[in-house]
Scaffold this motif. Structure first.
Motif, short mmCIF file in Angstrom:
data_model
loop_
_atom_site.label_atom_id
_atom_site.label_comp_id
_atom_site.label_asym_id
_atom_site.label_seq_id
_atom_site.Cartn_x
_atom_site.Cartn_y
_atom_site.Cartn_z
N HIS A 246 0.63 -0.97 0.08
CA HIS A 246 0.26 0.19 -0.47
C HIS A 246 0.74 1.13 -0.05
CE1 HIS A 246 -3.09 2.70 0.90
NE2 HIS A 246 -2.55 3.21 1.54
N SER A 250 0.90 4.39 -2.94
CA SER A 250 0.84 5.32 -2.95
C SER A 250 2.15 6.59 -3.42
CB SER A 250 0.58 5.82 -1.50
OG SER A 250 -0.50 4.87 -0.82
N GLU A 253 2.15 6.89 -7.27
CA GLU A 253 1.32 7.63 -7.21
C GLU A 253 1.69 9.14 -7.37
OE1 GLU A 253 -2.36 6.34 -5.34
OE2 GLU A 253 -2.90 4.75 -6.32
#
Length: 267
Positions: A246, A250, A253
């Protein structure tokens, strides 16, 4: 047969057979980054040539690699032959002229007509990136004279492709994916290429408790004298992998958003 002898044998063979068509032979991966461990590492190589190899020469090279693989590490030899034009002006995914690895070894041995050739490989952009930044020249031109510009987004996409199917089913899977997640995490943070072992050791400076123990378990497969095995519950292992995955998504991104913002900022 030790690794230096295997590499020397291959170098002599390629030099004598490929001749003036050869640009260079380059080592990347764990051996190039001083993180090689016989039971868990393979030998990673790129051969760059001016023009495609003949079918006959490809088969001769495959036969040489089969022989050397039997004397080499358990994970074998992974080698791709690439054209000079495809590594100076790089388009992702990169094309290869020939590919050899343990995944193809049995078929190469059983079927003399089989050839993994003239394809594309999403992993090659990452291999080129590692070679350019931390590779070792076995023979030929310096790396920076051969490998052209590698787009950051292509490299990140290549790594994310490899991490799409993270598995923690076996200890081998856990070791491979955990250390790859960690080294990519640190690449996103500071832009440096790390080996799997280097990424794991860096993470030990940051994590503690069960997460530190999970990292030590992975490193113990490379350095069993230095790192002990720890008993960790499966839920904690899964939780750590999920958290890393995760976090990395992130970070990717945010990095992509930041790059787009910089590209659009005309001030």
């Amino acid at each position: 047969m030790n690794i230096k002898d295997i590499l020397e044998d291959l170098k002599v063979f390629v030099h004598s057979h490929v001749k003036e068509n050869l640009i260079g032979i380059y080592i990347h991966g764990s051996y190039a980054m001083n993180s090689y461990y016989h039971a868990y590492s393979d030998i990673d190589l790129l051969i760059i040539v001016k023009s495609p190899l003949s079918h006959e020469l490809k088969r001769q090279l495959v036969e040489k690699l089969i022989t050397l693989s039997k004397s080499g590490p358990q994970k074998g030899i992974e080698l791709s032959v690439l054209l000079e034009a495809d590594v100076t002006e790089i388009v992702h995914p990169v094309k290869f002229d020939l590919h050899f690895s343990n995944a193809h070894l049995q078929r190469y041995e059983k079927d003399k007509k089989y050839m993994c050739e003239n394809g594309i490989d999403p992993d090659l952009i990452a291999h080129l990136k590692v070679t350019k930044e931390r590779g070792v020249v076995l023979l030929g031109k310096p790396v920076n004279e051969v490998i052209g510009e590698i787009r950051e987004e292509d490299f990140i996409n290549s790594i994310m492709y490899d991490l799409n199917d993270v598995s923690i089913e076996t200890e081998i899977d856990r070791t491979y994916y955990l250390l790859n997640l960690l080294r990519f995490r640190y690449y996103l943070r500071d832009g440096k290429i790390y080996s799997k072992v280097e990424g794991g050791k860096k993470a030990l400076e940051e994590f503690d408790g069960d997460r530190s123990a999970i990292i030590e378990n992975a490193l113990s497969n490379y350095e069993p004298v230095k790192y002990a095995k720890n008993i960790i519950c499966e839920d904690e292992i899964k939780s750590f992998f999920d958290a890393l995955t995760h976090e990395i998504k992130s970070m990717v991104e945010m990095k992509c958003f930041s790059d787009v913002f910089k590209a659009n900022d005309t001030r």
